[in-house]
Design a protein around this motif. Structure first.
Motif, PDB file in Angstrom:
ATOM      1  N   LEU A 294       0.828  -1.202   0.000  1.00 35.32           N
ATOM      2  CA  LEU A 294       0.000   0.000   0.000  1.00 35.32           C
ATOM      3  C   LEU A 294       0.861   1.249   0.000  1.00 35.32           C
ATOM      4  CD1 LEU A 294      -2.862   1.152   0.124  1.00 35.32           C
ATOM      5  CD2 LEU A 294      -2.762   0.978   2.616  1.00 35.32           C
ATOM      6  N   GLN A 295       1.921   1.240   0.803  1.00 34.50           N
ATOM      7  CA  GLN A 295       2.800   2.406   0.857  1.00 34.50           C
ATOM      8  C   GLN A 295       3.535   2.594  -0.468  1.00 34.50           C
ATOM      9  OE1 GLN A 295       2.375   4.248   3.331  1.00 34.50           O
ATOM     10  NE2 GLN A 295       3.950   5.820   3.086  1.00 34.50           N
ATOM     11  N   ALA A 296       3.951   1.508  -1.094  1.00 32.62           N
ATOM     12  CA  ALA A 296       4.610   1.612  -2.403  1.00 32.62           C
ATOM     13  C   ALA A 296       3.635   2.165  -3.442  1.00 32.62           C
ATOM     14  CB  ALA A 296       5.126   0.239  -2.835  1.00 32.62           C
ATOM     15  N   LYS A 297       2.381   1.733  -3.374  1.00 30.87           N
ATOM     16  CA  LYS A 297       1.363   2.236  -4.302  1.00 30.87           C
ATOM     17  C   LYS A 297       1.177   3.738  -4.136  1.00 30.87           C
ATOM     18  CE  LYS A 297      -1.992   1.505  -7.329  1.00 30.87           C
ATOM     19  NZ  LYS A 297      -1.727   0.957  -8.681  1.00 30.87           N
ATOM     20  N   LYS A 298       1.213   4.206  -2.903  1.00 29.54           N
ATOM     21  CA  LYS A 298       1.022   5.633  -2.646  1.00 29.54           C
ATOM     22  C   LYS A 298       2.131   6.482  -3.260  1.00 29.54           C
ATOM     23  CE  LYS A 298      -1.569   5.342   1.702  1.00 29.54           C
ATOM     24  NZ  LYS A 298      -1.574   5.724   3.132  1.00 29.54           N
ATOM     25  N   GLN A 299       3.296   5.911  -3.436  1.00 27.46           N
ATOM     26  CA  GLN A 299       4.419   6.659  -3.985  1.00 27.46           C
ATOM     27  C   GLN A 299       4.359   6.762  -5.509  1.00 27.46           C
ATOM     28  OE1 GLN A 299       6.414   8.154  -1.856  1.00 27.46           O
ATOM     29  NE2 GLN A 299       5.545   7.148  -0.075  1.00 27.46           N
ATOM     30  N   GLU A 300       3.563   5.917  -6.155  1.00 28.12           N
ATOM     31  CA  GLU A 300       3.451   5.968  -7.614  1.00 28.12           C
ATOM     32  C   GLU A 300       2.788   7.274  -8.047  1.00 28.12           C
ATOM     33  OE1 GLU A 300       1.453   2.542  -9.103  1.00 28.12           O
ATOM     34  OE2 GLU A 300       2.721   1.134  -7.995  1.00 28.12           O
ATOM     35  N   LYS A 301       3.126   7.717  -9.238  1.00 25.45           N
ATOM     36  CA  LYS A 301       2.585   8.981  -9.743  1.00 25.45           C
ATOM     37  C   LYS A 301       1.678   8.745 -10.948  1.00 25.45           C
ATOM     38  CE  LYS A 301       6.393  11.900  -8.136  1.00 25.45           C
ATOM     39  NZ  LYS A 301       7.419  12.908  -8.504  1.00 25.45           N
ATOM     40  N   ILE A 302       0.617   9.534 -11.015  1.00 23.98           N
ATOM     41  CA  ILE A 302      -0.315   9.490 -12.136  1.00 23.98           C
ATOM     42  C   ILE A 302      -0.643  10.920 -12.543  1.00 23.98           C
ATOM     43  CG2 ILE A 302      -1.367   7.297 -11.392  1.00 23.98           C
ATOM     44  CD1 ILE A 302      -3.759   9.052 -10.378  1.00 23.98           C
ATOM     45  N   ILE A 303      -1.263  11.084 -13.695  1.00 21.58           N
ATOM     46  CA  ILE A 303      -1.826  12.378 -14.083  1.00 21.58           C
ATOM     47  C   ILE A 303      -3.272  12.402 -13.597  1.00 21.58           C
ATOM     48  CG2 ILE A 303      -2.400  13.923 -15.980  1.00 21.58           C
ATOM     49  CD1 ILE A 303       0.580  13.594 -15.536  1.00 21.58           C
ATOM     50  N   HIS A 304      -3.571  13.307 -12.668  1.00 22.61           N
ATOM     51  CA  HIS A 304      -4.934  13.362 -12.136  1.00 22.61           C
ATOM     52  C   HIS A 304      -5.901  13.708 -13.269  1.00 22.61           C
ATOM     53  CE1 HIS A 304      -8.447  14.720  -9.851  1.00 22.61           C
ATOM     54  NE2 HIS A 304      -7.961  14.002  -8.846  1.00 22.61           N
ATOM     55  N   PRO A 305      -6.977  12.926 -13.444  1.00 27.82           N
ATOM     56  CA  PRO A 305      -7.858  13.113 -14.602  1.00 27.82           C
ATOM     57  C   PRO A 305      -8.579  14.465 -14.647  1.00 27.82           C
ATOM     58  CG  PRO A 305      -8.781  11.546 -13.033  1.00 27.82           C
ATOM     59  CD  PRO A 305      -7.382  11.798 -12.600  1.00 27.82           C
ATOM     60  N   TYR A 306      -8.767  15.101 -13.499  1.00 30.84           N
ATOM     61  CA  TYR A 306      -9.440  16.399 -13.499  1.00 30.84           C
ATOM     62  C   TYR A 306      -8.435  17.548 -13.465  1.00 30.84           C
ATOM     63  CZ  TYR A 306     -12.432  20.301 -12.204  1.00 30.84           C
ATOM     64  OH  TYR A 306     -13.071  21.527 -12.191  1.00 30.84           O
ATOM     65  N   LEU A 307      -7.460  17.473 -12.583  1.00 25.61           N
ATOM     66  CA  LEU A 307      -6.491  18.555 -12.435  1.00 25.61           C
ATOM     67  C   LEU A 307      -5.476  18.583 -13.575  1.00 25.61           C
ATOM     68  CD1 LEU A 307      -5.680  18.329  -8.619  1.00 25.61           C
ATOM     69  CD2 LEU A 307      -7.311  19.847  -9.753  1.00 25.61           C
ATOM     70  N   GLN A 308      -5.283  17.409 -14.223  1.00 23.70           N
ATOM     71  CA  GLN A 308      -4.284  17.282 -15.279  1.00 23.70           C
ATOM     72  C   GLN A 308      -2.889  17.658 -14.770  1.00 23.70           C
ATOM     73  OE1 GLN A 308      -4.644  15.929 -18.586  1.00 23.70           O
ATOM     74  NE2 GLN A 308      -6.388  15.184 -17.382  1.00 23.70           N
ATOM     75  N   GLU A 309      -2.602  17.287 -13.544  1.00 16.46           N
ATOM     76  CA  GLU A 309      -1.292  17.470 -12.938  1.00 16.46           C
ATOM     77  C   GLU A 309      -0.766  16.111 -12.493  1.00 16.46           C
ATOM     78  OE1 GLU A 309      -1.156  20.255  -9.760  1.00 16.46           O
ATOM     79  OE2 GLU A 309      -2.352  21.762 -10.799  1.00 16.46           O
ATOM     80  N   GLU A 310       0.558  15.985 -12.471  1.00 13.66           N
ATOM     81  CA  GLU A 310       1.161  14.753 -11.965  1.00 13.66           C
ATOM     82  C   GLU A 310       1.127  14.779 -10.443  1.00 13.66           C
ATOM     83  OE1 GLU A 310       5.537  13.857 -12.007  1.00 13.66           O
ATOM     84  OE2 GLU A 310       4.895  12.354 -13.486  1.00 13.66           O
ATOM     85  N   VAL A 311       0.544  13.755  -9.855  1.00 16.47           N
ATOM     86  CA  VAL A 311       0.415  13.684  -8.401  1.00 16.47           C
ATOM     87  C   VAL A 311       0.738  12.268  -7.943  1.00 16.47           C
ATOM     88  CG1 VAL A 311      -1.348  15.482  -8.307  1.00 16.47           C
ATOM     89  CG2 VAL A 311      -2.047  13.082  -8.469  1.00 16.47           C
ATOM     90  N   GLU A 312       1.133  12.141  -6.694  1.00 18.71           N
ATOM     91  CA  GLU A 312       1.332  10.827  -6.092  1.00 18.71           C
ATOM     92  C   GLU A 312      -0.020  10.251  -5.692  1.00 18.71           C
ATOM     93  OE1 GLU A 312       3.746  12.971  -3.551  1.00 18.71           O
ATOM     94  OE2 GLU A 312       5.566  11.795  -3.891  1.00 18.71           O
ATOM     95  N   ILE A 313      -0.174   8.950  -5.850  1.00 17.53           N
ATOM     96  CA  ILE A 313      -1.449   8.305  -5.562  1.00 17.53           C
ATOM     97  C   ILE A 313      -1.867   8.527  -4.107  1.00 17.53           C
ATOM     98  CG2 ILE A 313      -2.526   6.020  -5.294  1.00 17.53           C
ATOM     99  CD1 ILE A 313      -1.182   5.212  -7.916  1.00 17.53           C
ATOM    100  N   GLY A 314      -0.894   8.584  -3.211  1.00 20.20           N
ATOM    101  CA  GLY A 314      -1.216   8.816  -1.808  1.00 20.20           C
ATOM    102  C   GLY A 314      -1.885  10.146  -1.543  1.00 20.20           C
ATOM    103  N   LEU A 315      -1.785  11.085  -2.478  1.00 17.72           N
ATOM    104  CA  LEU A 315      -2.438  12.391  -2.320  1.00 17.72           C
ATOM    105  C   LEU A 315      -3.886  12.403  -2.795  1.00 17.72           C
ATOM    106  CD1 LEU A 315       0.266  15.021  -3.372  1.00 17.72           C
ATOM    107  CD2 LEU A 315      -0.819  14.776  -1.140  1.00 17.72           C
ATOM    108  N   LEU A 316      -4.336  11.340  -3.442  1.00 19.56           N
ATOM    109  CA  LEU A 316      -5.668  11.348  -4.039  1.00 19.56           C
ATOM    110  C   LEU A 316      -6.794  11.608  -3.028  1.00 19.56           C
ATOM    111  CD1 LEU A 316      -5.356   8.470  -6.669  1.00 19.56           C
ATOM    112  CD2 LEU A 316      -5.329  10.942  -7.070  1.00 19.56           C
ATOM    113  N   PRO A 317      -6.776  10.977  -1.831  1.00 21.42           N
ATOM    114  CA  PRO A 317      -7.844  11.318  -0.877  1.00 21.42           C
ATOM    115  C   PRO A 317      -7.885  12.800  -0.540  1.00 21.42           C
ATOM    116  CG  PRO A 317      -6.766   9.284  -0.205  1.00 21.42           C
ATOM    117  CD  PRO A 317      -5.946   9.859  -1.335  1.00 21.42           C
TER     118      PRO A 317
END
Length: 341
Positions: A294-317
């Motif tokens: 879970l902690q490793a997953k939180k460190q992965e980065k994605i492009i947030h579909p609404y903000l269109q910014e690169e963010v770490e998955i752990g920041l999604l909540p």
């Protein structure tokens, strides 16, 4: 965007947590001598999850409350017990707006959340079809979820939305077994909980619970009340709003993670034990693996579909809590739920 702070999962039984200047110290007494296991700067910690026999000093409790560090307590097997809540942050007008929308106009937010959940569930099934070839039952479930989405567009009350969500979940979990490889040996015959009665449900329930506490802390951090939701009914002791937001992450985050851990052989049948009551629990070593994953997953980065910014998955909540707050303040016409394209 704020920097992703660490979440600590304390699972070693008999540990003692205390504050030493501006650091968190984790110790354990072994053969009458106290040994230091870890020392971390306090400013880097956002969440502390304690499982089982874990002691916390009064000074650390006070620090967590004063600085809005989310400190939550679980049984050794992951059953949520309670959380330390510090000073409520944010504007009281935001919470008043939340209560008003929850009572008078909850349908639009609830409908958006469930639309995202059903879309995410459908994409998990479509992913199976792409990777392993067409399966008739899975394709039938995908068609049923498409029908649920069309029904949802016309849903104008919570009872109808909840009914559509329940039917879609039943269709989705009705074919979940086909997402597991035959060689893994795991059997899934539908969703069950309180308590979970098979290993797959034990994994799902455990991770839903942990992620739900992350979401509760995120909601509080932007000044929202995690107990007042739009889809889930108010109930004493339940963070209904956190459960609402969790719906957006169930399939995309937790379900896919569980499937990967099982299908890759990282979690095996011998990692579980069954009580006399029929409840299935996850053994300690497997729980540690879950936390690491879970902690490793939180460190992965994605492009947030609404903000269109690169963010770490752990920041999604936190991001979804922020977007919801902006909608309730009137800055956004609608609440944009999390849905990866």
């Amino acid at each position: 965007m704020r920097k992703l702070q660490n979440t600590l999962y304390i699972t070693t039984q008999g540990t003692y947590l205390h504050k030493e200047r501006e650091t968190l110290v984790i110790e354990k007494t072994v053969e009458g001598e106290r040994q230091k296991l870890l020392q971390l700067p306090m400013h880097s910690i956002a969440h502390i999850f304690c499982f089982g026999n874990v002691l916390v000093s009064p000074f650390l409790l006070g620090f967590c409350g004063e600085n809005n560090v989310n400190l939550a307590f679980f049984t050794e097997n992951g059953h949520y017990l309670g959380r330390l809540q510090g000073r409520q942050s944010g504007n009281v007008l935001l919470r008043r707006a939340q209560y008003k929308v929850s009572e008078q106009h909850p349908v639009a937010i609830a409908r958006n959340i469930i639309a995202a959940k059903i879309q995410s569930s459908k994409r998990v099934l479509q992913r199976r079809q792409r990777n392993h070839g067409e399966h008739d039952e899975v394709q039938t479930a995908i068609s049923a979820l498409n029908f649920s989405l069309s029904q949802l567009q016309r849903a104008d009350n919570l009872a109808l939305i909840r009914g559509i969500e329940g039917d879609a979940a039943s269709r989705y979990f009705g074919v979940f077994q086909h997402l597991l490889t035959e060689k893994c040996g795991f059997v899934f015959n539908g969703r069950n909980r309180r308590p979970p009665r098979d290993p797959v449900n034990a994994l799902l329930s455990f991770l839903y619970s942990v992620l739900g506490k992350d979401i509760s802390g995120a909601l509080q951090s932007v000044g929202l009340d995690p107990q007042v939701g739009f889809l889930h009914a108010d109930r004493p002791g339940r963070d209904s709003l956190a459960q609402d937001i969790l719906e957006e992450f169930r399939a995309w985050w937790v379900d896919r993670m569980v499937l990967s851990l099982i299908n890759r052989g990282q979690i095996r049948l011998q990692d579980f034990e069954t009580e006399a009551s029929g409840a299935v629990n996850i053994k300690a070593d497997a729980r540690k693996l879950l936390f690491q994953s879970l902690q490793a997953k939180k460190q992965e980065k994605i492009i947030h579909p609404y903000l269109q910014e690169e963010v770490e998955i752990g920041l999604l909540p936190y991001i979804q809590a922020m977007l919801l707050a902006r909608h309730l303040r009137g800055d956004l016409a609608e609440y944009p739920p999390f849905l990866m394209r």
